[in-house]
Write a protein that holds these residues in place. Structure first.
Motif, PDB file in Angstrom:
ATOM      1  N   LYS A 191      -5.218  -0.406  -2.146  1.00 40.64           N
ATOM      2  CA  LYS A 191      -4.670  -1.759  -2.095  1.00 40.64           C
ATOM      3  C   LYS A 191      -3.274  -1.822  -2.716  1.00 40.64           C
ATOM      4  N   ASP A 192      -2.900  -0.749  -3.419  1.00 35.63           N
ATOM      5  CA  ASP A 192      -1.586  -0.695  -4.062  1.00 35.63           C
ATOM      6  C   ASP A 192      -0.535  -0.323  -3.017  1.00 35.63           C
ATOM      7  N   GLN A 193       0.504  -1.128  -2.887  1.00 37.36           N
ATOM      8  CA  GLN A 193       1.465  -0.942  -1.811  1.00 37.36           C
ATOM      9  C   GLN A 193       2.249   0.364  -1.921  1.00 37.36           C
ATOM     10  N   THR A 194       2.623   0.740  -3.137  1.00 35.65           N
ATOM     11  CA  THR A 194       3.365   1.987  -3.298  1.00 35.65           C
ATOM     12  C   THR A 194       2.488   3.185  -2.949  1.00 35.65           C
ATOM     13  N   PHE A 195       1.265   3.191  -3.468  1.00 36.56           N
ATOM     14  CA  PHE A 195       0.332   4.285  -3.169  1.00 36.56           C
ATOM     15  C   PHE A 195       0.115   4.389  -1.657  1.00 36.56           C
ATOM     16  N   LYS A 196      -0.159   3.261  -1.052  1.00 41.79           N
ATOM     17  CA  LYS A 196      -0.459   3.228   0.382  1.00 41.79           C
ATOM     18  C   LYS A 196       0.747   3.686   1.214  1.00 41.79           C
ATOM     19  N   LYS A 197       1.927   3.225   0.842  1.00 33.80           N
ATOM     20  CA  LYS A 197       3.137   3.588   1.589  1.00 33.80           C
ATOM     21  C   LYS A 197       3.397   5.086   1.519  1.00 33.80           C
ATOM     22  N   ARG A 198       3.242   5.665   0.330  1.00 32.77           N
ATOM     23  CA  ARG A 198       3.548   7.087   0.167  1.00 32.77           C
ATOM     24  C   ARG A 198       2.468   7.973   0.782  1.00 32.77           C
ATOM     25  N   LEU A 199       1.229   7.529   0.727  1.00 31.73           N
ATOM     26  CA  LEU A 199       0.167   8.249   1.423  1.00 31.73           C
ATOM     27  C   LEU A 199       0.466   8.272   2.921  1.00 31.73           C
ATOM     28  N   ARG A 232      -5.545   8.687   8.237  1.00 35.49           N
ATOM     29  CA  ARG A 232      -4.704   7.921   9.171  1.00 35.49           C
ATOM     30  C   ARG A 232      -5.518   6.777   9.766  1.00 35.49           C
ATOM     31  N   LYS A 233      -6.746   7.078  10.151  1.00 36.43           N
ATOM     32  CA  LYS A 233      -7.635   6.049  10.695  1.00 36.43           C
ATOM     33  C   LYS A 233      -7.968   5.004   9.641  1.00 36.43           C
ATOM     34  N   GLN A 234      -8.229   5.475   8.409  1.00 41.24           N
ATOM     35  CA  GLN A 234      -8.591   4.555   7.341  1.00 41.24           C
ATOM     36  C   GLN A 234      -7.451   3.602   7.021  1.00 41.24           C
ATOM     37  N   LEU A 235      -6.216   4.103   7.011  1.00 38.53           N
ATOM     38  CA  LEU A 235      -5.077   3.242   6.725  1.00 38.53           C
ATOM     39  C   LEU A 235      -4.884   2.196   7.817  1.00 38.53           C
ATOM     40  N   LYS A 236      -5.175   2.545   9.055  1.00 36.57           N
ATOM     41  CA  LYS A 236      -5.057   1.581  10.152  1.00 36.57           C
ATOM     42  C   LYS A 236      -6.055   0.436   9.999  1.00 36.57           C
ATOM     43  N   GLU A 237      -7.205   0.774   9.365  1.00 41.81           N
ATOM     44  CA  GLU A 237      -8.254  -0.217   9.201  1.00 41.81           C
ATOM     45  C   GLU A 237      -8.045  -1.101   7.972  1.00 41.81           C
ATOM     46  N   GLU A 238      -7.162  -0.667   7.058  1.00 43.06           N
ATOM     47  CA  GLU A 238      -6.938  -1.441   5.829  1.00 43.06           C
ATOM     48  C   GLU A 238      -6.184  -2.741   6.144  1.00 43.06           C
TER      49      GLU A 238
END
Length: 238
Positions: A191-199, A232-238
């Motif tokens: 849910k953290d934007q920086t973590f999510k963006k860099r992942l 990649r799939k998990q991030l699309k679902e977030e």
């Protein structure tokens, strides 16, 4: 995850990396991280961490020396607010030494088996003793990288510095071992934007370099690509 909780979790990952990464351990002993650890906030978390592992008998006896070293380093160098604070923390650190001296590690194997299941995606699969020993070594190495990977996915590392590090994460199976472990412990990091963006940047780089990964001598390259697809799939679902 708020800033205070993230900083606390980073301290835990710092301690684990100190225990399992010889190069990192050496840097700490040389004082390169003194600004990070020689304060009461870190020492409080350190004391809680060691007490928890001792209480649940999960700390492998072979790792006691690393903990002893960190206790001594902190006790000798930390600048506590006043004499009473120093007296309090020195006594707490001495209590840790006494606990470590009588430590039994009855649950250390359970700890490693759980980490093998999570980090290598082997939960529920039966493994031989030889496989356990092999995977245990991988898990120990993975624990040693957690702090490095995690801090690079926070605002404590600038976007520019992350871009410099990015290529070193491409095709790295240990990146995903650590990622699996970290997100099992703290799924809210997604849910953290920086973590999510860099992942997402790492995942996109792996995807764009798929052929390079396939023809490389990277260990467990199929694992890298399957984990990349999963996240990649998990991030699309977030």
């Amino acid at each position: 995850m708020d800033k205070e909780e993230l900083n606390g979790y980073l301290c835990v990952k710092f301690i684990e990396s100190y225990m399992y990464n010889e190069e990192f351990h050496s840097k700490v002993r040389k004082g390169e991280f003194d600004d990070y650890i020689l304060n009461s906030d870190f020492v409080d978390i350190f004391i809680e961490f060691v007490n928890d592992f001792c209480e649940h008998e999960m700390l492998e006896l072979s790792k006691r020396n690393e903990i002893y070293d960190l206790i001594i380093h902190v006790a000798q160098k930390a600048n506590f607010a006043d004499f009473e604070s120093r007296k309090y923390y020195v006594e707490k650190l001495n209590e840790l030494i006494r606990k470590l001296n009588t430590l039994e590690d009855r649950n250390a194997q359970n700890f490693y088996e759980q980490q093998i299941g999570v980090r290598l995606n082997l939960s529920g699969k039966e493994i031989t003793y030889e496989e356990y020993e092999k995977y245990k070594e991988i898990v120990q190495d993975s624990l040693g990288y957690d702090f490095i990977f995690l801090i690079n996915h926070t605002d404590l590392i600038s976007s520019k510095d992350f871009e410099i590090q990015l290529d070193s994460f491409v095709g790295d199976n240990y990146y995903f071992y650590s990622l699996n472990g970290i997100l099992q412990e703290k799924p809210e990091l997604l849910k953290d934007q920086t973590f999510k963006k860099r992942l997402k940047q790492v995942i996109d780089s792996n995807r764009h370099n798929r052929f390079r990964i396939l023809v490389s001598n990277i260990d467990d390259k199929r694992f890298v690509l399957s984990q990349n697809s999963k996240f990649r799939k998990q991030l699309k679902e977030e």
